[in-house]
Each structure stands twice: as structure tokens, then as C-alpha cells.
Enzyme design. Structure first.
Site, PDB file in Angstrom:
ATOM      1  N   ASP A  97       4.860   0.612  11.897  1.00  0.00           N
ATOM      2  CA  ASP A  97       3.642  -0.016  11.363  1.00  0.00           C
ATOM      3  C   ASP A  97       3.491  -1.480  11.780  1.00  0.00           C
ATOM      4  OD1 ASP A  97       2.992   2.371  10.195  1.00  0.00           O
ATOM      5  OD2 ASP A  97       3.572   1.798   8.163  1.00  0.00           O
ATOM      6  N   ARG A  99      -8.639  -0.379   4.394  1.00  0.00           N
ATOM      7  CA  ARG A  99      -7.724   0.617   3.830  1.00  0.00           C
ATOM      8  C   ARG A  99      -6.394  -0.027   3.452  1.00  0.00           C
ATOM      9  NH1 ARG A  99      -6.921   6.107   6.936  1.00  0.00           N
ATOM     10  NH2 ARG A  99      -5.621   6.275   5.090  1.00  0.00           N
ATOM     11  N   CYS A 121      -4.437  13.362  12.839  1.00  0.00           N
ATOM     12  CA  CYS A 121      -5.047  12.056  12.633  1.00  0.00           C
ATOM     13  C   CYS A 121      -4.876  11.268  13.913  1.00  0.00           C
ATOM     14  CB  CYS A 121      -4.432  11.331  11.451  1.00  0.00           C
ATOM     15  SG  CYS A 121      -2.799  10.724  11.774  1.00  0.00           S
ATOM     16  N   LYS A 150       0.843  -1.207   0.000  1.00  0.00           N
ATOM     17  CA  LYS A 150       0.000   0.000   0.000  1.00  0.00           C
ATOM     18  C   LYS A 150       0.876   1.254   0.000  1.00  0.00           C
ATOM     19  CE  LYS A 150      -1.673   1.668   4.058  1.00  0.00           C
ATOM     20  NZ  LYS A 150      -1.435   3.094   4.382  1.00  0.00           N
ATOM     21  N   ASN A 151       1.882   1.282   0.870  1.00  0.00           N
ATOM     22  CA  ASN A 151       2.642   2.519   1.049  1.00  0.00           C
ATOM     23  C   ASN A 151       3.655   2.780  -0.067  1.00  0.00           C
ATOM     24  OD1 ASN A 151       1.153   3.103   3.250  1.00  0.00           O
ATOM     25  ND2 ASN A 151       2.708   2.564   4.773  1.00  0.00           N
ATOM     26  N   ARG A 208       1.134  14.900  13.191  1.00  0.00           N
ATOM     27  CA  ARG A 208       1.677  14.737  11.838  1.00  0.00           C
ATOM     28  C   ARG A 208       1.680  16.039  11.030  1.00  0.00           C
ATOM     29  NH1 ARG A 208      -0.886   9.296   9.495  1.00  0.00           N
ATOM     30  NH2 ARG A 208       1.046   9.033   8.377  1.00  0.00           N
TER      31      ARG A 208
HETATM   32  C1  EPZ Z   1       4.499   6.996   6.318  1.00  0.00           C
HETATM   33  O1  EPZ Z   1       3.761   8.074   6.879  1.00  0.00           O
HETATM   34  C2  EPZ Z   1       3.534   5.830   6.202  1.00  0.00           C
HETATM   35  N1  EPZ Z   1       2.421   6.194   5.345  1.00  0.00           N
HETATM   36  C3  EPZ Z   1       3.033   5.444   7.590  1.00  0.00           C
HETATM   37  O2  EPZ Z   1       2.210   4.301   7.473  1.00  0.00           O
HETATM   38  C4  EPZ Z   1       4.236   5.094   8.468  1.00  0.00           C
HETATM   39  O3  EPZ Z   1       3.770   4.818   9.781  1.00  0.00           O
HETATM   40  C5  EPZ Z   1       5.224   6.255   8.496  1.00  0.00           C
HETATM   41  O4  EPZ Z   1       5.594   6.623   7.143  1.00  0.00           O
HETATM   42  C6  EPZ Z   1       6.486   5.949   9.266  1.00  0.00           C
HETATM   43  O5  EPZ Z   1       7.113   4.829   8.708  1.00  0.00           O
HETATM   44  C7  EPZ Z   1       2.521   6.038   4.031  1.00  0.00           C
HETATM   45  O6  EPZ Z   1       3.558   5.660   3.493  1.00  0.00           O
HETATM   46  C8  EPZ Z   1       1.316   6.324   3.212  1.00  0.00           C
HETATM   47  P1  EPZ Z   1       6.650  10.341   8.343  1.00  0.00           P
HETATM   48  P2  EPZ Z   1       4.353   9.548   6.866  1.00  0.00           P
HETATM   49  O7  EPZ Z   1       6.573  11.635   7.623  1.00  0.00           O
HETATM   50  O8  EPZ Z   1       5.160   9.725   5.647  1.00  0.00           O
HETATM   51  C9  EPZ Z   1       7.006  13.773  11.686  1.00  0.00           C
HETATM   52  C10 EPZ Z   1       0.239   3.017   7.805  1.00  0.00           C
HETATM   53  O9  EPZ Z   1      -0.343   2.492   8.775  1.00  0.00           O
HETATM   54  N2  EPZ Z   1       6.886  14.807  10.643  1.00  0.00           N
HETATM   55  O10 EPZ Z   1       7.790   9.435   8.055  1.00  0.00           O
HETATM   56  O11 EPZ Z   1       3.205  10.460   7.077  1.00  0.00           O
HETATM   57  C11 EPZ Z   1       5.717  12.979  11.837  1.00  0.00           C
HETATM   58  O12 EPZ Z   1       4.770  13.650  12.603  1.00  0.00           O
HETATM   59  C12 EPZ Z   1       0.815   4.405   7.862  1.00  0.00           C
HETATM   60  O13 EPZ Z   1       0.330   2.456   6.701  1.00  0.00           O
HETATM   61  C13 EPZ Z   1       7.031  16.134  10.979  1.00  0.00           C
HETATM   62  O14 EPZ Z   1       7.241  16.484  12.151  1.00  0.00           O
HETATM   63  O15 EPZ Z   1       5.273   9.521   8.144  1.00  0.00           O
HETATM   64  C14 EPZ Z   1       6.231  11.702  12.483  1.00  0.00           C
HETATM   65  O16 EPZ Z   1       6.369  11.903  13.862  1.00  0.00           O
HETATM   66  C15 EPZ Z   1       0.472   5.160   9.077  1.00  0.00           C
HETATM   67  N3  EPZ Z   1       6.911  17.092   9.997  1.00  0.00           N
HETATM   68  C16 EPZ Z   1       7.623  11.537  11.854  1.00  0.00           C
HETATM   69  O17 EPZ Z   1       7.961  12.818  11.303  1.00  0.00           O
HETATM   70  C17 EPZ Z   1       6.671  16.756   8.704  1.00  0.00           C
HETATM   71  O18 EPZ Z   1       6.566  17.663   7.859  1.00  0.00           O
HETATM   72  C18 EPZ Z   1       7.714  10.518  10.750  1.00  0.00           C
HETATM   73  O19 EPZ Z   1       6.578  10.625   9.905  1.00  0.00           O
HETATM   74  C19 EPZ Z   1       6.549  15.402   8.346  1.00  0.00           C
HETATM   75  C20 EPZ Z   1       6.661  14.438   9.344  1.00  0.00           C
END
Ligand code: EPZ
Length: 429
Positions: A316, A408, A126, A22-23, A131
Site C-alpha cells: 500500500d 475512500r 478489482c 482505514k484498514n 483477488r
Molecule cells: C488487505 O487486502 C488490504 N485491505 C489492502 O489494502 C492491502 O493492499 C492488502 O491487505 C495487502 O496488505 C484491507 O485491509 C481492507 P490479502 P486483502 O488477502 O486482505 C491473495 C488499500 O489500498 N489471496 O492480504 O484483500 C490476493 O489475491 C487496500 O487500502 C488469494 O489468492 O489482501 C493477494 O495476491 C488495497 N486468495 C494476496 O493473497 C484469497 O482467498 C494478499 O491479499 C485471499 C487472498
């Protein structure tokens, strides 16, 4: 609303085909916005998030067709889809669409790079944490975009195109790395992304962009070099196997006992999770394109894990591993470092008899000899599936509500588990 009904206690035996990730599928679909030619994706899982994103892309002018199954593949093993963004009809991604799926914010990268403008609703909070999107905005600004926040929308413009630059992330972000890659691929000159995410899904996107004519080197490491090109063209690409689905079924088999082969997957994409399973006393055989998980009679040993960006233990799989540890012979500590609020499964696991103490970002799980079935529901995708896993090993009946979370991200969940002997069915509302 549909529910999943499980009668626990059956050991799992058999083979589970692993779907496309999915991701990886979501950013690959979004990459279709970067070219006027057709992007063909194979091994696409049939998931609600894919349907939702196809609608969002349709709003921008992407023509989406499901071209049928890969020749020789069984039903459920992935479709081939074709995405053609011949012309972009709208550079605005409205709130009503973006709020349904956070990853849709990522359209900001290719829209801006190709059209010189994008107006994308901020995704909002969320269930698993706030996030924010600051890393995305900083990266696009480093690439020469003018950015402002107007009435809940991120408004980005680069009338003369993006300009290659150094993009350095303060913290690893999967989404921000995807967006920086898509934007820098069409920027003028060279870009370097520092502290990039190394997840296999990043490598998959980079491979696809390269097949479309991009010049990207170093994906899968912390530093990625991109030489911008004027245009990207059509390509064909097959989605990488879903490492999270693989890990989820591995933990299900570990929890119930039995022997299950996960087919069409890559063990090297989930080494940290497989290592943790081995430490827990679970048998793990790593094949070239399969993994066999077995546990016969021996107890589950407690193992402490800390979530981390790839190649660390994936956030995840945290909920699923916690489900497994509820049956360990001792106490395991699970530390969540990626999201600040990803322990909502704890209260629901407790309804099945788990004993878990929360201490900030740590969960101390005191393993119990048995779990007992109950009615439960969860607030996100991975939390929901952790309850399914726990239900498979619990005594008696478990009903998991809010099944739309599972839809999802897990293709044919009940069918895949039933084929291995689980007593699991969907109850229509
Ligand atoms: C991706 O989310 C995945 N989603 C998530 O999977 C996964 O949990 C996550 O990466 C971590 O591996 C998809 O690929 C669609 P991040 P993403 O940006 O990209 C902070 C699932 O269940 N951050 O790597 O949104 C953020 O808040 C989902 O399939 C900022 O502070 O995650 C988090 O604490 C859920 N500012 C950390 O970084 C920003 O601008 C890492 O989040 C962006 C992120």
C-alpha cells in the site's frame, strides 16, 4: 466529478495529525456483527469506505450512530461510533453492496459464527488484481462450515455452530486472517491459525475481540491460538493509527523537501518504509508517538524495494515510494509481490515526466531532475495519492481526476497538506 488541483514546488513544513487506520476500522466495524451488545469504536476516520460499510452493516441489522468526537480532540481527529447488532435481520450480503468494497466480503466470518449461516456475494475482480476468496472458504470449511457457490454467492452453513480446528494458509492473507479470527473466536474448542498475517491491523482486531471476551493469543506472529467462547459482548476500542497514511505523508515530505512531523502515529508499524527513506538520504526522527521527516537540499538516492507482508515493505506504499524514486539520482527497482496488477500509476507518472520501465512484476525507475505538472487520473486509492505526491514536487500545475478514490482512504487530505504549505485544492465538478 471533483478534481484535485495542485501547484507544485512548495516545500512542506509543519505538523500533520494522523487518523485512525482505514484498514483496521473496517474489520473492527464488521466485528460488531459478532455480538448483540454495543461495540464502541474511537478514533474512527471520516472516510467514504466507513460510510459504505455502515450501510452494508445496516442491511444486516446493525444500528450505527456517530457519538461525537473524542473529548479534547480537534476536528478531523476521529469520531466515536457505536455499532449495535441486537439482532441480525438478514444473513445475505447482496452483490450490489459487496461489489462497492471488497472488504465487505469479510462479514461472512461473524455472520456464520453467530447465526450458523451466511450468503455473501463474491466480490469479483478489482483494479489491482483478481483477488480470489479461496483462502476464506478453505478456512471456514476447516472450521466445520458447509460451503457452496450458488449464482455468484458464497453460501456457508454451520447449523450446529463452528468447530475449532487448525487453519493453515498457503500464503499470507490479511482479509482471510481477519475472517478466520472472527469465526474461530466463536467456534467450539481450540483453533490454531498458521501462516497468519502479522499486520498491525490484525493485532488491533484481536485486541478488540479480546476486549469483547474472545480468547486470542499470538496475534502479530505467524501462529495465532484461539480458544472459542460461547458469546462475545460489547466493548470499547480505539482504532490504531494509519501506518499507510503516515508513510504517504512521509514520502510527500521527502519528495518536496522541508520538515514535517507526523503526529499520533507509531514508527514501529512502518519500519521497512522508514528504513527505505533513510537509505534514500531522508532524515527520519522516530519519536514515541510521532515521526519527523526532513530533507534539506540533499538529493534523493535510489533505493530498491520489494513489497512483502508485514513487517516487509507494504504494497500500500509501493506507488508512493515509486513517486519518490522518480526524482532519485539514479535507477531504483521496485518489485511488487502481493498483487499482480498494481502498476497502473506508472503510465500516469510518465505523464508527469517520469521514466519507468516495466518488466513483469518489476518497475525500473530512472530518476529525473524534474517532473512537470499535467492532467492525470488513477484507478485505485494508493495510485491516486502517488500522483498527488508527484504533483506536489512537479513544476507547474497538476490536476488529479477521480478524486473519489482518495476519499475512500485519506481523511482531510487537502487540509492536512495545505496546513504544511502545499498549494492544493479541490475543484468541484
Ligand atoms: C488487505 O487486502 C488490504 N485491505 C489492502 O489494502 C492491502 O493492499 C492488502 O491487505 C495487502 O496488505 C484491507 O485491509 C481492507 P490479502 P486483502 O488477502 O486482505 C491473495 C488499500 O489500498 N489471496 O492480504 O484483500 C490476493 O489475491 C487496500 O487500502 C488469494 O489468492 O489482501 C493477494 O495476491 C488495497 N486468495 C494476496 O493473497 C484469497 O482467498 C494478499 O491479499 C485471499 C487472498
Amino acid at each position: 466529478m471533483d478534481k484535485i488541483h495542485i501547484v507544485g514546488g512548495n516545500r512542506l513544513h509543519g505538523t500533520i495529525p494522523i487518523s485512525g487506520a482505514k484498514n483496521a476500522t473496517l474489520p473492527l466495524m464488521i466485528a460488531s456483527l459478532a455480538t448483540s451488545e454495543t461495540l464502541t469504536l474511537h478514533n474512527v476516520p471520516s472516510l467514504q469506505d466507513v460510510v459504505t460499510l455502515s450501510r452494508i452493516l445496516g442491511n444486516h441489522g446493525v444500528d450505527y450512530t456517530v457519538a461525537g468526537r473524542r473529548s479534547g480532540s480537534a476536528s478531523g481527529q476521529g469520531s466515536t461510533i457505536k455499532l449495535t447488532a441486537k439482532s441480525i435481520v438478514d444473513t445475505t450480503a447482496p452483490y450490489d453492496l459487496v461489489r462497492r468494497m471488497r472488504a465487505s466480503f469479510w462479514v461472512i466470518g461473524p455472520l456464520l459464527a453467530r447465526m450458523g449461516e451466511a450468503r455473501v456475494s463474491l466480490p469479483g475482480g478489482c483494479a489491482i488484481g483478481t483477488r480470489p476468496v479461496d483462502f476464506f472458504l478453505d478456512a471456514l470449511s476447516a472450521l466445520g462450515a458447509d460451503l457452496s457457490i450458488e449464482q455468484g454467492y458464497a453460501v456457508a452453513t454451520a447449523r450446529k455452530g463452528l468447530i475449532g480446528n487448525r487453519v493453515s494458509f498457503p500464503r499470507v492473507s490479511v482479509g482471510a486472517t481477519h475472517v478466520a479470527l472472527m469465526a474461530a473466536a466463536l467456534a467450539r474448542g481450540e483453533s490454531v491459525i498458521e501462516n497468519a498475517a502479522c499486520e498491525p491491523e490484525i493485532v488491533d482486531l484481536a485486541d478488540c475481540l479480546n476486549a469483547m471476551g474472545a480468547k486470542i493469543e499470538g496475534a502479530g506472529t505467524r501462529t495465532i491460538h484461539i480458544q472459542g467462547v460461547d458469546v462475545l459482548h460489547g466493548a470499547e476500542h480505539s482504532v490504531v493509527p494509519d501506518r499507510i497514511e503516515t508513510g504517504t505523508y512521509a514520502m510527500a515530505a521527502a519528495m518536496t523537501g522541508g520538515k514535517v512531523t507526523l503526529e499520533g502515529t507509531r514508527a514501529e508499524h512502518l519500519s521497512a518504509a522508514l528504513d527505505a527513506l533513510e537509505q534514500a538520504g531522508v532524515g527520519v526522527e522516530r519519536g514515541e508517538t510521532s515521526i519527523t521527516i526532513s530533507r534539506n537540499g540533499n538529493g534523493i538516492q535510489p533505493v530498491d524495494v520489494t513489497t512483502d507482508p508485514f513487517p516487509g515493505f507494504p504494497t500500500d506504499l509501493q506507488a508512493q515510494f515509486m513517486a519518490l524514486m522518480t526524482r532519485a539520482q539514479g535507477t531504483a527497482t521496485i518489485t511488487e509481490t502481493i498483487f499482480e496488477n498494481r502498476f497502473m500509476h506508472v503510465a500516469e507518472l510518465a505523464r508527469l515526466g517520469a521514466a519507468i520501465r516495466l518488466d513483469g512484476q518489476k518497475a525500473h525507475v530512472d530518476g529525473q531532475p524534474t517532473l512537470t505538472g499535467a492532467e492525470v487520473m488513477a484507478t485505485d486509492l494508493r495510485a491516486s495519492v502517488s500522483l498527488v505526491i508527484a504533483g506536489l514536487a512537479a513544476e507547474g500545475e497538476t490536476t488529479v481526476g477521480r478524486v473519489y478514490h482518495l476519499d475512500r482512504g485519506f481523511e482531510n487530505l487537502e487540509a492536512k497538506l495545505s496546513a504544511c504549505g502545499a498549494q492544493i485544492e479541490r475543484l468541484a465538478a
